[in-house]
Scaffold this active site. Structure first.
Site, mmCIF file in Angstrom:
data_model
loop_
_atom_site.group_PDB
_atom_site.id
_atom_site.type_symbol
_atom_site.label_atom_id
_atom_site.label_comp_id
_atom_site.label_asym_id
_atom_site.label_seq_id
_atom_site.Cartn_x
_atom_site.Cartn_y
_atom_site.Cartn_z
ATOM 1 C CD GLU A 89 3.563 1.229 -1.830
ATOM 2 O OE1 GLU A 89 4.312 1.402 -1.079
ATOM 3 O OE2 GLU A 89 2.988 0.159 -2.019
ATOM 4 N N GLY A 129 1.080 11.780 1.702
ATOM 5 C CA GLY A 129 0.194 10.877 2.253
ATOM 6 C C GLY A 129 -0.993 11.256 3.265
ATOM 7 N N GLY A 136 4.356 9.057 -3.407
ATOM 8 C CA GLY A 136 4.793 10.308 -3.212
ATOM 9 C C GLY A 136 5.316 10.390 -1.647
ATOM 10 C CB SER A 137 6.383 13.208 0.145
ATOM 11 O OG SER A 137 5.397 14.087 0.292
ATOM 12 C CB CYS A 141 10.489 5.024 -2.654
ATOM 13 S SG CYS A 141 10.084 3.639 -3.608
#
Length: 509
Positions: free
Chosen positions: A263, A246, A241-242, A297
Site C-alpha cells: 500500500e 515499496g 508507506g512510500s 494516503c
C-alpha cells in the site's frame, strides 16, 4: 492558531502514561528509539529499540506458534479477534489519546481511527465462519473438483505513522482469523500507540487461551524492518508507506519467493463538473484535502474543475481555507493539527516553491504557523495552488496539505488528467449527470483502486477492499475478499469412482 496555548510536553507525557496504563502497558525505557509528539515537537520518552537478535527471536516464536494456530478452528480464532474488539471498545478514548499525541490527529479523527479498528474486528469475526472455498464441475465421471483455502504462515506487517493503529488492525484481524501469526514493525514515530495495541492483543490472547506468540511487536528502525522483509520464515510482507519504500520491499520479498501486499503512494484527484452540487463538493473537497493535515494516503491533492465553474469553485475554497482552525488537535473546534515533523513542513515549502517555478500561483496558505510555546512543532496552513497544467511537482506526491487546481474542457480530458500520474489509489467525481458518473466508474474511466461519486477521495469504509493500482502497489487490505491475501489456495480432485480417468481424455496404459 486556535486556543491560547498548546498543552505542555509534561502534560502530554502524563496523558500518554495514563492511556498506556489503562491498556496495561508500561513503556520499555532505554535507548535506540525516541517517542515524540508533533503537538509540541518535543521528546516524550527514550525507549528500548528491538535488537536484531530480539527480532529473530520474535519471528521464530511466531513461526512456532503458527504450527498450532493454523489447525485451530477458524471460529475459535475468531474468538481472539472478538475479544480484541471488546478491549478496543473499552479503551477507545485512551487509544485515541495516543493517536493524537503521536500522530497529531484531531480528536474526532483519532476516535474514528479506533472505531475503524473495532469495525474490522467485527468484520473479521464474521469472516471466521466464511472462509469459503468452491466446488467446480469436473469433466471426469465419479470425480469432485474443489478449491480450499489454508493458512499461509507468518504475516509481517510494516505500518506508517498516519494511521498508526487502523492499518495494523486491518492486517492483523484478518491474518489471525485466517490462521496466520503476525509480526508487526510499526512506524518509529508511533511506538506508544503500537505498544498499547499490542498489549491489548496480548491480553485478549490470555483471556481466550490463545498462544501469546500469535502476535509479536518490533519497536525499531529501518534495520529491523529490513530484517523482517528478508526473513524467509515470513510468508507475507504487508507494507504501507512510500512508493520509494515499496520499490525496495517488493523485489527483496520476490527474490525469496515470498508474498508482498503493498500500500504505497497516492496522488488523488477529484473532478468537479458543471452539474455538480457545489455545496456538497466543497464540503467533500475541504475534508479530503485538509483533513489529517494532508497526511493521508487518500488525501485530495489534485482538483480538476471544468473551466466554466473553476473561478467560482476556487473562490469559495479560498474563503473556506482562510477559516480553517489550526492548532492543538485536542482542542474543540480544531480542524487541522500539526504535521508530523518539521522536515514535513520543509518538504511542503519546497513543493510550493517548485510549483511557483513551474507557473503555479499560491492562492492561500502555505505558511508555517509557529507556536510561541512550541517552536519545534510544525503547524502549516493548508494551501491552494492554481496550476496552468499538470507539471512535475503536481505529478509527485507531497505528504502535506497542498491542493493543486487544474481545469478541463471536456470530460474525457478530465479523466485523462485524473489518470496521468504514476499513482493510482483514490479518485472521485462530483456530478449530477448519471452518464458522467457511470463513465467515471467504467473500464476506461478512473484507473484507481478507489473510485467515488459525489464524495471525496478519503474516508473509506472497512467493508470494501482498500488499495490502489500502478505505483500504489496493487495490494488490497480490509474488506471484501482481501482475506485471500493471507491464505494459500489448494485445488483438490477427489476420485470416488472405481476407475482412474485422466483429464482431457488422455489414455495411458
Amino acid at each position: 492558531m486556535t486556543g491560547t496555548t498548546l498543552p505542555g510536553t509534561d502534560a502530554l507525557r502524563e496523558r500518554a502514561l495514563a492511556a498506556l496504563g489503562a491498556a496495561g502497558v508500561t513503556p520499555q525505557y532505554g535507548e535506540g528509539l525516541t517517542a515524540r509528539t508533533p503537538i509540541t515537537g518535543e521528546v516524550l520518552f527514550d525507549l528500548h529499540a528491538t535488537t536484531a537478535s530480539e527480532a529473530d527471536e520474535a519471528i521464530a516464536a511466531a513461526a512456532g506458534a503458527f504450527r498450532t494456530w493454523r489447525t485451530t478452528p477458524a471460529p475459535a480464532r475468531g474468538d481472539l479477534v472478538r475479544r480484541l474488539g471488546e478491549l478496543l471498545r473499552a479503551h477507545r478514548s485512551e487509544l485515541a489519546d495516543l493517536v493524537t499525541i503521536e500522530a497529531g490527529k484531531i480528536r474526532s479523527e483519532a476516535l474514528g481511527e479506533i472505531q475503524e479498528m473495532i469495525d474490522i474486528c467485527d468484520f473479521a469475526v464474521g469472516l471466521s465462519r466464511q472462509l469459503y472455498g468452491r466446488t467446480i464441475a469436473s469433466e471426469r465421471p465419479g470425480h469432485r473438483l474443489a478449491e480450499s483455502w489454508h493458512p499461509l504462515g507468518v504475516a509481517g506487517v510494516i505500518s506508517a505513522f498516519n494511521f498508526p493503529a487502523a492499518v495494523w488492525s486491518w492486517n492483523t484481524a484478518l491474518a489471525l482469523v485466517c490462521g496466520d501469526t503476525v509480526v508487526w514493525k510499526p512506524s518509529e514515530a508511533t511506538p506508544l500507540i503500537s505498544s498499547a495495541c499490542s498489549g491489548l492483543l496480548d491480553r485478549a490472547a490470555q483471556d481466550v487461551g490463545a498462544p501469546r506468540e500469535v502476535h509479536r511487536l518490533l519497536l525499531a528502525g529501518r534495520e529491523v524492518g529490513e530484517q523482517l522483509v528478508g526473513d524467509s520464515r515470513v510468508a507475507l510482507i504487508s507494507a504501507t508507506g512510500s512508493t520509494r519504500m515499496g520499490r525496495e520491499v517488493g523485489p527483496r520479498v520476490a527474490a525469496r519467493f515470498g508474498r508482498s501486499l503493498l500500500e504505497l503512494g497516492g496522488n488523488n484527484a477529484s473532478i468537479v463538473t458543471p452539474s455538480a452540487d457545489l455545496e456538497l463538493a466543497l464540503s467533500g473537497i475541504v475534508f479530503a484535502a485538509a483533513g489529517t493535515a494532508g497526511q493521508r494516503c487518500t488525501t485530495l491533492r489534485r482538483l480538476i474543475v471544468h473551466r466554466d465553474i473553476a473561478d467560482e469553485v476556487v473562490e469559495r475554497l479560498v474563503v473556506a481555507y482562510r477559516k480553517l482552525p489550526i492548532g492543538d488537535p485536542f482542542a474543540e473546534g480544531t480542524l487541522v493539527g500539526p504535521l508530523i515533523t518539521a522536515e514535513a513542513a520543509e518538504r511542503m515549502r519546497d513543493a510550493l516553491n517548485r510549483a511557483e517555478a513551474e507557473g503555479g500561483k499560491v492562492l492561500v496558505g502555505g505558511g508555517r504557523r509557529l507556536a510561541e510555546d512550541a517552536p519545534s512543532a510544525a503547524y502549516a496552513e493548508p494551501a491552494i495552488v492554481r496550476m496552468p497544467e499538470q507539471t512535475a511537482v503536481v505529478r509527485a506526491e507531497t505528504f502535506a496539505p497542498i491542493l493543486y487546481v487544474l481545469t478541463y474542457r471536456d470530460f474525457d480530458e478530465a479523466i485523462a488528467l485524473n489518470n496521468a500520474v504514476p499513482q493510482g489509489l483514490s479518485s472521485s467525481v462530483f456530478t449530477g449527470d448519471q452518464q458522467e458518473a457511470e463513465r467515471f466508474l467504467a473500464a476506461d474511466g478512473s484507473d484507481c483502486g478507489i473510485s467515488n461519486v459525489n464524495i471525496g477521495t478519503s474516508g473509506a469504509e472497512i467493508g470494501g477492499a482498500f488499495g490502489g493500482e500502478k505505483e500504489t502497489g496493487g495490494g488490497r487490505e480490509s474488506g471484501s475478499d482481501a482475506w485471500r491475501s493471507y491464505m494459500r489456495r489448494a485445488t483438490n480432485t477427489v476420485n470416488y469412482s472405481s476407475r482412474l480417468t485422466l483429464a482431457q481424455n488422455v489414455s495411458f496404459l
